[in-house]
Write an enzyme that holds these catalytic residues in place. Structure first.
Site: not given
Length: 103
Positions: A18, A22, A75-76
């Site tokens: 994650y 990001h 992105w999802w």
């Protein structure tokens, strides 16, 4: 300006992935968020529960539903393998109520 907070969940063991994704957030996504009035966007992790706590500032009355944009949908889909998601790959997100603020 309003402050918005919400929580999401990552799958167990996905903290570093994650963070990695990001750290390399797509420039077109950053531009879209800023153009939509979103700023000072921070996400925290409670590792014990895998709960993400996000807070962002929203300027103006953005009527654009970011979830309908192509870049957000991509992105999802990109994040779906490491997060709890809805059928459309949007993250399961729970809005949080502000109960205290010290300025």
């Amino acid at each position: 300006m309003q402050k918005i907070a919400f929580k999401m969940r990552i799958k167990p063991g996905m903290k570093e992935e994650y963070r990695k994704r990001h750290t390399a957030i797509w420039p077109e996504l950053v531009a879209l968020l800023k153009e939509s009035g979103i700023s000072d966007y921070t996400i925290f992790l409670d590792e014990a529960s895998n709960t993400l706590f996000a807070v962002q500032r929203l300027t103006g009355n953005s009527s654009q539903d970011l979830g309908e944009t192509e870049v957000v949908q991509r992105w999802w889909a990109y994040m779906a393998d490491i997060m709890e998601t809805n059928a459309d790959y949007s993250p399961v997100s729970v809005p949080l109520e502000q109960v205290f603020h010290l300025d």
